[in-house]
Scaffold this motif. Structure first.
Motif, mmCIF file in Angstrom:
data_model
loop_
_atom_site.group_PDB
_atom_site.id
_atom_site.type_symbol
_atom_site.label_atom_id
_atom_site.label_comp_id
_atom_site.label_asym_id
_atom_site.label_seq_id
_atom_site.Cartn_x
_atom_site.Cartn_y
_atom_site.Cartn_z
ATOM 1 N N ASP A 135 31.581 42.888 31.416
ATOM 2 C CA ASP A 135 29.997 41.936 31.859
ATOM 3 C C ASP A 135 30.030 41.431 33.011
ATOM 4 O OD1 ASP A 135 32.356 40.403 30.961
ATOM 5 O OD2 ASP A 135 31.040 38.561 30.217
ATOM 6 N N LEU A 136 31.097 41.459 33.880
ATOM 7 C CA LEU A 136 31.146 40.857 35.133
ATOM 8 C C LEU A 136 31.048 42.166 36.309
ATOM 9 C CD1 LEU A 136 33.777 38.169 35.090
ATOM 10 C CD2 LEU A 136 31.397 37.941 35.007
ATOM 11 N N LEU A 137 31.242 43.360 35.949
ATOM 12 C CA LEU A 137 31.029 44.651 36.876
ATOM 13 C C LEU A 137 29.667 44.522 37.476
ATOM 14 C CD1 LEU A 137 32.544 47.719 34.700
ATOM 15 C CD2 LEU A 137 33.608 46.085 36.314
ATOM 16 N N ALA A 138 28.629 44.367 37.029
ATOM 17 C CA ALA A 138 27.368 44.445 37.869
ATOM 18 C C ALA A 138 27.332 43.199 39.014
ATOM 19 C CB ALA A 138 26.225 44.172 37.035
ATOM 20 N N THR A 139 27.853 42.087 38.532
ATOM 21 C CA THR A 139 27.935 41.047 39.403
ATOM 22 C C THR A 139 28.893 41.001 40.627
ATOM 23 O OG1 THR A 139 27.467 39.427 37.750
ATOM 24 C CG2 THR A 139 28.569 38.389 39.629
ATOM 25 N N MET A 140 30.167 41.701 40.370
ATOM 26 C CA MET A 140 31.117 41.999 40.999
ATOM 27 C C MET A 140 30.674 43.256 42.217
ATOM 28 S SD MET A 140 33.500 39.972 40.585
ATOM 29 C CE MET A 140 33.899 38.977 39.347
ATOM 30 N N ALA A 141 29.859 43.772 41.568
ATOM 31 C CA ALA A 141 29.400 45.050 42.519
ATOM 32 C C ALA A 141 28.233 44.569 43.679
ATOM 33 C CB ALA A 141 28.714 46.202 41.741
ATOM 34 N N THR A 142 27.530 43.634 43.182
ATOM 35 C CA THR A 142 26.287 43.283 44.048
ATOM 36 C C THR A 142 26.776 41.972 44.680
ATOM 37 O OG1 THR A 142 25.469 42.065 42.224
ATOM 38 C CG2 THR A 142 24.817 44.297 42.629
ATOM 39 N N SER A 143 27.702 41.201 44.472
ATOM 40 C CA SER A 143 28.071 40.038 45.107
ATOM 41 C C SER A 143 29.583 39.636 45.884
ATOM 42 C CB SER A 143 27.684 38.716 44.363
ATOM 43 O OG SER A 143 27.876 37.430 45.002
ATOM 44 N N SER A 144 29.916 40.089 47.006
ATOM 45 C CA SER A 144 31.461 39.794 47.447
ATOM 46 C C SER A 144 31.690 38.402 47.226
ATOM 47 C CB SER A 144 31.275 40.268 48.903
ATOM 48 O OG SER A 144 30.744 39.582 49.719
ATOM 49 N N LYS A 145 30.847 37.484 47.254
ATOM 50 C CA LYS A 145 31.184 35.899 47.094
ATOM 51 C C LYS A 145 31.549 35.729 45.849
ATOM 52 C CE LYS A 145 29.592 31.412 48.082
ATOM 53 N NZ LYS A 145 28.680 30.423 48.864
ATOM 54 N N ALA A 146 30.922 36.425 44.691
ATOM 55 C CA ALA A 146 31.110 36.015 43.575
ATOM 56 C C ALA A 146 32.657 36.992 42.878
ATOM 57 C CB ALA A 146 30.076 36.659 42.391
ATOM 58 N N ALA A 147 32.758 37.882 43.706
ATOM 59 C CA ALA A 147 33.954 38.826 43.608
ATOM 60 C C ALA A 147 35.189 37.733 44.052
ATOM 61 C CB ALA A 147 34.168 40.113 44.169
ATOM 62 N N GLU A 148 34.819 37.289 45.337
ATOM 63 C CA GLU A 148 35.960 36.408 45.882
ATOM 64 C C GLU A 148 36.419 35.335 45.059
ATOM 65 O OE1 GLU A 148 34.713 35.723 50.052
ATOM 66 O OE2 GLU A 148 34.724 37.691 50.493
ATOM 67 N N LYS A 149 35.314 34.534 44.445
ATOM 68 C CA LYS A 149 35.465 33.276 43.569
ATOM 69 C C LYS A 149 36.149 33.828 42.338
ATOM 70 C CE LYS A 149 32.910 29.636 41.658
ATOM 71 N NZ LYS A 149 31.543 29.276 40.926
ATOM 72 N N TRP A 150 35.840 34.932 41.777
ATOM 73 C CA TRP A 150 36.853 35.381 40.492
ATOM 74 C C TRP A 150 37.992 35.532 40.771
ATOM 75 C CZ3 TRP A 150 39.598 39.490 38.723
ATOM 76 C CH2 TRP A 150 39.728 39.476 37.359
ATOM 77 N N VAL A 151 38.422 36.396 41.898
ATOM 78 C CA VAL A 151 39.806 36.660 42.239
ATOM 79 C C VAL A 151 40.458 35.415 42.445
ATOM 80 C CG1 VAL A 151 41.282 37.421 44.198
ATOM 81 C CG2 VAL A 151 39.583 38.946 43.217
ATOM 82 N N SER A 152 39.807 34.395 43.317
ATOM 83 C CA SER A 152 40.510 33.115 43.613
ATOM 84 C C SER A 152 40.756 32.149 42.255
ATOM 85 C CB SER A 152 39.537 32.252 44.466
ATOM 86 O OG SER A 152 40.146 31.138 44.645
ATOM 87 N N LYS A 153 40.008 32.247 41.254
ATOM 88 C CA LYS A 153 40.273 31.621 40.230
ATOM 89 C C LYS A 153 41.364 32.287 39.231
ATOM 90 C CE LYS A 153 37.746 29.853 35.974
ATOM 91 N NZ LYS A 153 36.466 30.039 35.188
ATOM 92 N N ASN A 154 40.939 33.399 39.088
ATOM 93 C CA ASN A 154 41.819 34.346 37.997
ATOM 94 C C ASN A 154 43.020 35.038 38.516
ATOM 95 O OD1 ASN A 154 39.863 33.942 35.768
ATOM 96 N ND2 ASN A 154 38.415 34.660 37.237
ATOM 97 N N VAL A 155 43.131 35.162 39.859
ATOM 98 C CA VAL A 155 44.234 35.940 40.336
ATOM 99 C C VAL A 155 45.053 35.271 41.385
ATOM 100 C CG1 VAL A 155 45.051 37.973 41.511
ATOM 101 C CG2 VAL A 155 42.976 38.102 39.804
ATOM 102 N N SER A 156 44.489 34.883 42.245
ATOM 103 C CA SER A 156 45.252 33.891 43.188
ATOM 104 C C SER A 156 46.262 32.787 42.801
ATOM 105 C CB SER A 156 44.368 33.360 44.515
ATOM 106 O OG SER A 156 43.473 34.652 45.166
#
Length: 77
Positions: A37-58
């Motif tokens: 459900d996050l694939l489209a968002t991640m594909a179109t928004s590098s800011k959203a992808a960075e935020k997700w990685v920061s919150k969920n991985v870093s």
């Protein structure tokens, strides 16, 4: 239990906080999938992808979780 059974790698289909925390300092390599459900968002928004990685991985990297490169998946568990 995973370490006792010789498991060296696991794949999570989402960045589950509890699962990642449990794997800290285990030495097990963890591949984290991005939920469908996050694939489209991640594909179109590098800011959203960075935020997700920061919150969920870093956060978990600093807790000694051995996270391999992220996987983008279109398959649910």
């Amino acid at each position: 239990m995973l370490v006792d059974n010789g498991i060296q790698k696991v794949k999570l289909f989402d960045a589950d906080y509890g699962a990642l925390r449990a794997l800290s300092k285990s030495g097990i390599e963890v591949m984290v999938g991005i939920p469908n459900d996050l694939l489209a968002t991640m594909a179109t928004s590098s800011k959203a992808a960075e935020k997700w990685v920061s919150k969920n991985v870093s956060t978990h990297l600093s807790n000694s979780v051995n996270i391999s490169p992220l996987q983008v998946s279109n398959v649910s568990p």
